[in-house]
Design an enzyme around this catalytic site. Structure first.
Site, PDB file in Angstrom:
ATOM      1  N   LEU A 136      40.339 106.228 -82.003  1.00  0.00           N
ATOM      2  CA  LEU A 136      40.096 105.622 -83.306  1.00  0.00           C
ATOM      3  C   LEU A 136      40.591 104.168 -83.329  1.00  0.00           C
ATOM      4  O   LEU A 136      39.864 103.267 -83.720  1.00  0.00           O
ATOM      5  CB  LEU A 136      40.815 106.458 -84.388  1.00  0.00           C
ATOM      6  CG  LEU A 136      40.776 105.942 -85.824  1.00  0.00           C
ATOM      7  CD1 LEU A 136      39.351 105.922 -86.367  1.00  0.00           C
ATOM      8  CD2 LEU A 136      41.659 106.815 -86.734  1.00  0.00           C
ATOM      9  N   TYR A 189      33.709 102.223 -94.735  1.00  0.00           N
ATOM     10  CA  TYR A 189      34.037 103.520 -94.099  1.00  0.00           C
ATOM     11  C   TYR A 189      32.806 104.423 -93.997  1.00  0.00           C
ATOM     12  O   TYR A 189      32.743 105.317 -93.148  1.00  0.00           O
ATOM     13  CB  TYR A 189      35.184 104.205 -94.849  1.00  0.00           C
ATOM     14  CG  TYR A 189      34.831 104.767 -96.208  1.00  0.00           C
ATOM     15  CD1 TYR A 189      34.416 106.092 -96.318  1.00  0.00           C
ATOM     16  CD2 TYR A 189      34.905 103.999 -97.362  1.00  0.00           C
ATOM     17  CE1 TYR A 189      34.074 106.632 -97.553  1.00  0.00           C
ATOM     18  CE2 TYR A 189      34.573 104.535 -98.597  1.00  0.00           C
ATOM     19  CZ  TYR A 189      34.160 105.837 -98.692  1.00  0.00           C
ATOM     20  OH  TYR A 189      33.816 106.366 -99.908  1.00  0.00           O
ATOM     21  N   ASN A 251      45.130 114.745 -90.088  1.00  0.00           N
ATOM     22  CA  ASN A 251      46.022 115.553 -90.929  1.00  0.00           C
ATOM     23  C   ASN A 251      46.616 116.704 -90.127  1.00  0.00           C
ATOM     24  O   ASN A 251      47.798 117.028 -90.258  1.00  0.00           O
ATOM     25  CB  ASN A 251      45.264 116.123 -92.132  1.00  0.00           C
ATOM     26  CG  ASN A 251      45.032 115.070 -93.201  1.00  0.00           C
ATOM     27  OD1 ASN A 251      45.769 114.093 -93.296  1.00  0.00           O
ATOM     28  ND2 ASN A 251      43.987 115.262 -94.000  1.00  0.00           N
ATOM     29  N   GLU A 252      45.777 117.315 -89.282  1.00  0.00           N
ATOM     30  CA  GLU A 252      46.258 118.429 -88.462  1.00  0.00           C
ATOM     31  C   GLU A 252      47.122 117.909 -87.314  1.00  0.00           C
ATOM     32  O   GLU A 252      48.167 118.479 -86.991  1.00  0.00           O
ATOM     33  CB  GLU A 252      45.058 119.230 -87.937  1.00  0.00           C
ATOM     34  CG  GLU A 252      44.315 119.875 -89.083  1.00  0.00           C
ATOM     35  CD  GLU A 252      42.993 120.532 -88.688  1.00  0.00           C
ATOM     36  OE1 GLU A 252      42.734 120.669 -87.490  1.00  0.00           O
ATOM     37  OE2 GLU A 252      42.252 120.922 -89.605  1.00  0.00           O
ATOM     38  N   GLU A 374      49.591 108.234 -84.898  1.00  0.00           N
ATOM     39  CA  GLU A 374      48.958 109.133 -85.883  1.00  0.00           C
ATOM     40  C   GLU A 374      49.422 108.795 -87.311  1.00  0.00           C
ATOM     41  O   GLU A 374      49.630 109.682 -88.143  1.00  0.00           O
ATOM     42  CB  GLU A 374      49.200 110.595 -85.510  1.00  0.00           C
ATOM     43  CG  GLU A 374      48.557 110.927 -84.176  1.00  0.00           C
ATOM     44  CD  GLU A 374      48.270 112.390 -83.952  1.00  0.00           C
ATOM     45  OE1 GLU A 374      48.072 113.113 -84.936  1.00  0.00           O
ATOM     46  OE2 GLU A 374      48.225 112.781 -82.776  1.00  0.00           O
TER      47      GLU A 374
HETATM   48  C1  LIG Z   1      51.875 105.293 -77.334  1.00  0.00           C
HETATM   49  C2  LIG Z   1      50.761 105.214 -78.341  1.00  0.00           C
HETATM   50  C3  LIG Z   1      49.750 106.163 -78.303  1.00  0.00           C
HETATM   51  C4  LIG Z   1      48.693 106.099 -79.209  1.00  0.00           C
HETATM   52  N1  LIG Z   1      47.669 107.008 -79.126  1.00  0.00           N
HETATM   53  C5  LIG Z   1      46.549 106.825 -79.888  1.00  0.00           C
HETATM   54  C6  LIG Z   1      45.386 107.646 -79.695  1.00  0.00           C
HETATM   55  O1  LIG Z   1      45.359 108.549 -78.862  1.00  0.00           O
HETATM   56  N2  LIG Z   1      44.290 107.376 -80.450  1.00  0.00           N
HETATM   57  C7  LIG Z   1      44.249 106.387 -81.370  1.00  0.00           C
HETATM   58  O2  LIG Z   1      43.221 106.211 -82.008  1.00  0.00           O
HETATM   59  N3  LIG Z   1      45.344 105.612 -81.590  1.00  0.00           N
HETATM   60  C8  LIG Z   1      46.485 105.797 -80.867  1.00  0.00           C
HETATM   61  N4  LIG Z   1      47.589 104.984 -81.061  1.00  0.00           N
HETATM   62  C9  LIG Z   1      47.544 103.947 -82.084  1.00  0.00           C
HETATM   63  C10 LIG Z   1      48.448 104.226 -83.249  1.00  0.00           C
HETATM   64  O3  LIG Z   1      47.899 105.262 -84.036  1.00  0.00           O
HETATM   65  C11 LIG Z   1      48.658 102.922 -84.026  1.00  0.00           C
HETATM   66  O4  LIG Z   1      49.486 102.092 -83.210  1.00  0.00           O
HETATM   67  C12 LIG Z   1      49.283 103.147 -85.373  1.00  0.00           C
HETATM   68  O5  LIG Z   1      48.386 103.779 -86.236  1.00  0.00           O
HETATM   69  C13 LIG Z   1      49.752 101.842 -86.021  1.00  0.00           C
HETATM   70  O6  LIG Z   1      48.762 100.856 -85.971  1.00  0.00           O
HETATM   71  P1  LIG Z   1      49.129  99.396 -85.433  1.00  0.00           P
HETATM   72  O7  LIG Z   1      49.809  99.550 -84.127  1.00  0.00           O
HETATM   73  O8  LIG Z   1      47.913  98.576 -85.473  1.00  0.00           O
HETATM   74  O9  LIG Z   1      50.196  98.855 -86.463  1.00  0.00           O
HETATM   75  P2  LIG Z   1      49.847  98.124 -87.860  1.00  0.00           P
HETATM   76  O10 LIG Z   1      48.862  98.896 -88.619  1.00  0.00           O
HETATM   77  O11 LIG Z   1      49.591  96.693 -87.588  1.00  0.00           O
HETATM   78  O12 LIG Z   1      51.261  98.246 -88.597  1.00  0.00           O
HETATM   79  C14 LIG Z   1      52.351  97.367 -88.341  1.00  0.00           C
HETATM   80  C15 LIG Z   1      53.450  97.668 -89.373  1.00  0.00           C
HETATM   81  O13 LIG Z   1      52.944  97.387 -90.696  1.00  0.00           O
HETATM   82  C16 LIG Z   1      53.122  98.517 -91.514  1.00  0.00           C
HETATM   83  N5  LIG Z   1      52.019  98.605 -92.481  1.00  0.00           N
HETATM   84  C17 LIG Z   1      50.686  98.441 -92.248  1.00  0.00           C
HETATM   85  N6  LIG Z   1      49.991  98.590 -93.389  1.00  0.00           N
HETATM   86  C18 LIG Z   1      50.892  98.879 -94.365  1.00  0.00           C
HETATM   87  C19 LIG Z   1      50.803  99.181 -95.759  1.00  0.00           C
HETATM   88  N7  LIG Z   1      49.630  99.250 -96.382  1.00  0.00           N
HETATM   89  N8  LIG Z   1      51.952  99.433 -96.436  1.00  0.00           N
HETATM   90  C20 LIG Z   1      53.138  99.396 -95.827  1.00  0.00           C
HETATM   91  N9  LIG Z   1      53.294  99.130 -94.505  1.00  0.00           N
HETATM   92  C21 LIG Z   1      52.190  98.880 -93.781  1.00  0.00           C
HETATM   93  C22 LIG Z   1      53.124  99.716 -90.560  1.00  0.00           C
HETATM   94  O14 LIG Z   1      53.805 100.812 -91.135  1.00  0.00           O
HETATM   95  C23 LIG Z   1      53.882  99.129 -89.368  1.00  0.00           C
HETATM   96  O15 LIG Z   1      55.266  99.209 -89.595  1.00  0.00           O
HETATM   97  C24 LIG Z   1      48.678 105.071 -80.190  1.00  0.00           C
HETATM   98  C25 LIG Z   1      49.722 104.133 -80.228  1.00  0.00           C
HETATM   99  C26 LIG Z   1      50.738 104.186 -79.313  1.00  0.00           C
HETATM  100  C27 LIG Z   1      51.824 103.140 -79.364  1.00  0.00           C
END
Ligand SMILES: Cc1cc2nc3c(=O)[nH]c(=O)nc-3n(C[C@H](O)[C@H](O)[C@H](O)COP(=O)(O)OP(=O)(O)OC[C@H]3O[C@@H](n4cnc5c(N)ncnc54)[C@H](O)[C@@H]3O)c2cc1C
Length: 391
Positions: A136, A189, A251-252, A374
Site C-alpha cells: 500500500l 480514494y 484493521n485485522e 500498519e
Molecule cells: C519496517 C517497515 C515495514 C513496513 N511494511 C509495510 C508493508 O508491508 N506494506 C505497506 O504498505 N507499508 C509498510 N510499511 C509502511 C508503514 O505502514 C508506514 O511507514 C507508516 O504507515 C507511516 O507512514 P510514513 O512512514 O509515511 O510516515 P508519515 O505518514 O509521514 O508520518 C510521520 C509522522 O507524522 C505523524 N502524522 C502523520 N499524519 C498525522 C495526522 N493526521 N495527525 C497526527 N500525526 C500525524 C505520524 O504519526 C508520524 O509520527 C512499513 C514500514 C516499515 C518501517
C-alpha cells in the site's frame, strides 16, 4: 448496589484456551525456541531471513492457518494465527512478522475478497510455498495512504501498472503481492483498486531492500512497476473498492501487530527475569533487590494487560463482532508495552544489555516498529478518538 448479570454458561476467562489452542501454541513455542532461536543473532546481523525457516513455516502449516481445508489450509481461527505470531515473536519479531503478514493481511484479503477462480488459483499456493506481501505505502503516502500515486490503466485484457511502492514487508521473499493502485487519481480514494500481482509479471521488479534499526531479518523493499501487465482477472474485489479492502485488511492486521509486540515483550521479560536471577551484585542476585522485583512485576502486569486486550480483540474478530476500536487500542497499547518492557530489559542487563552479546538490545530495537507500521500510534489514536467520541 448494581447487580451482575450471570450468563449460563458463564463466558470463559480471557486467558482460557481450548485444548487445541494449547497444543497449537505449545507446538509453535517449541519450534520457535528449538529451531528459530539458533538463527536469530546471525539473521539480525546479516539482515537476511534464513530461507530454510520459511520452508518450515509452510511445512508446519503456519502460512495458511485460516485457509479452508479444501484449498490445503489449516482451517484454523484468527485467534490461532495470533497465537502463532505471539509465540514466534517471543523469539524473533522478524519471524513473527513474516507469518503475521501472510496470515492477517494477505491470506485474509484473499479469503475475503477473491472470487472462486482466484481462490483456486492462489489459496493452495499461499499454504504450500508462496510468501505473500501487502503493498500500500509509497514514498509520498504513508499515513495518508489514499494519496497513493501508483497508476493502473486498462489496456485490452490487462491493467498496466506504473509507479513505486515503498517499505514492503516480505518484498524479497514474496511471490504474490496484494498491491493498491489507482485507476483515476482525480477520483481520490474511489479510484483505488486492489490487484493480485505476481513476482513474475512483466514490468515488476523488487528494488532496494532497506537497512533497518530493527526487525532486520524481515525484508522491507521497494517495488518498481514499469508498464507492469496485470491481467484483468487479477483485480481483487471490485474496481474502485481497493480502499475498502485496504482499510478492512489493516484493521485485522493491527491485531497481528499487537500479537507481535506482546510476544516480543514476553520474550524480553523472560530474559530479564533469568538474567536478574543469575547476575550477582552486593553479594546477592540482583533479583533479590526489591527495586528490580518491582520493575519485573510492572513489566509482567503490562504484558498481561496487553495480552487481555489482544486475546479479547482476536476472539471478537472470530465471533464476527465489530472490532475496529479494539484493534486500534490493541496495537497502540501493545506497542507501548513492548517498547517499555524491552527498554527495562536493557536496563536490567546493565552494561551487558547495551551490547550485541546479549539479546536485550535486539528486543529494544525490534520493539520500535510496533508504533510505526500498519498505522502509526497517532493514526490509532485518531481512530480510537473518532470511535469513542462519535466524531
Ligand atoms: C519496517 C517497515 C515495514 C513496513 N511494511 C509495510 C508493508 O508491508 N506494506 C505497506 O504498505 N507499508 C509498510 N510499511 C509502511 C508503514 O505502514 C508506514 O511507514 C507508516 O504507515 C507511516 O507512514 P510514513 O512512514 O509515511 O510516515 P508519515 O505518514 O509521514 O508520518 C510521520 C509522522 O507524522 C505523524 N502524522 C502523520 N499524519 C498525522 C495526522 N493526521 N495527525 C497526527 N500525526 C500525524 C505520524 O504519526 C508520524 O509520527 C512499513 C514500514 C516499515 C518501517
Amino acid at each position: 448496589m448494581s447487580s451482575i448479570a450471570v450468563q449460563h454458561p458463564a463466558p470463559a476467562p480471557l486467558v482460557a484456551l481450548t485444548d487445541d489452542e494449547v497444543l497449537f501454541r505449545d507446538t509453535v513455542r517449541q519450534f520457535a525456541e528449538e529451531t528459530v532461536q539458533p538463527h536469530v543473532h546471525e539473521m539480525d546481523e546479516k539482515g537476511v531471513f534464513e530461507p530454510a525457516l520459511v520452508k518450515q513455516f509452510f511445512e508446519l502449516g503456519l502460512m495458511g492457518i485460516e485457509i479452508p481445508e479444501q484449498y490445503g489450509g489449516g482451517a484454523g481461527t484468527f485467534f490461532e494465527a495470533i497465537l502463532a505470531v505471539e509465540e514466534l515473536s517471543a523469539v524473533d519479531a522478524s519471524a513473527g512478522v513474516i507469518v503475521d503478514v501472510q496470515n492477517t493481511l494477505v491470506n485474509n484479503a484473499l479469503m475475503r475478497w477473491t472470487n472462486e477462480e482466484q481462490k483456486k488459483r492462489y489459496l493452495p499456493r499461499m499454504c504450500s510455498d508462496t510468501v505473500g506481501a501487502y503493498a500500500l505505502s509509497e514514498a509520498g503516502s504513508g499515513s495518508d495512504a489514499f494519496a497513493l500515486q501508483c497508476r493502473a490503466e486498462l489496456k485490452g485484457d490487462d491493467y498496466v501498472l506504473n509507479g513505486q511502492k515503498l517499505w514492503i514487508t516480505n518484498g524479497k521473499e514474496a511471490g504474490v503481492f496484494i498491491l493498491m493502485a489507482t485507476i483515476d487519481a482525480s477520483a481520490g480514494y474511489k479510484g483505488i483498486t486492489a490487484f493480485i500481482v505476481e513476482k513474475e509479471f512483466p514490468g515488476f521488479t523488487v528494488g532496494k531492500k532497506e537497512d533497518k534499526l530493527g526487525i532486520r531479518a524481515s525484508s522491507t523493499c521497494e517495488l518498481i512497476l514499469e508498464d507492469c501487465r496485470v491481467p484483468k482477472a487479477n483485480v481483487l474485489g471490485e474496481v474502485g473498492k481497493g480502499y475498502k479492502i485496504a482499510i478492512e485488511t489493516l484493521n485485522e492486521g493491527r491485531i497481528g501487530i499487537g500479537a507481535q509486540m506482546i510476544g516480543l515483550a514476553r520474550g524480553a521479560w523472560e530474559h530479564a527475569v533469568k538474567y536478574a536471577q543469575e547476575r550477582k551484585q552486593f553479594g546477592k542476585a540482583i533479583a533479590d533487590f526489591q527495586g528490580i522485583q518491582f520493575q519485573i512485576a510492572q513489566m509482567a502486569t503490562e504484558i498481561e494487560a496487553g495480552r487481555m486486550l489482544l486475546y479479547n480483540c482476536a476472539r471478537m474478530k472470530d465471533a464476527g463482532m465489530p472490532f475496529v476500536k479494539e484493534a486500534a487500542m490493541t496495537k497502540l497499547f501493545c506497542s507501548q508495552v513492548a517498547e517499555r518492557v524491552a527498554s527495562l530489559c536493557v536496563e536490567i542487563y546493565g552494561g551487558y544489555g547495551f551490547t550485541k552479546d546479549y539479546p536485550a538490545e535486539k528486543y529494544f530495537r525490534d520493539s520500535k516498529i510496533g508504533k510505526i507500521y500498519e498505522g502509526t500510534s497517532n493514526m490509532q489514536l485518531l481512530t480510537i478518538a473518532k470511535l469513542v467520541m462519535g466524531k
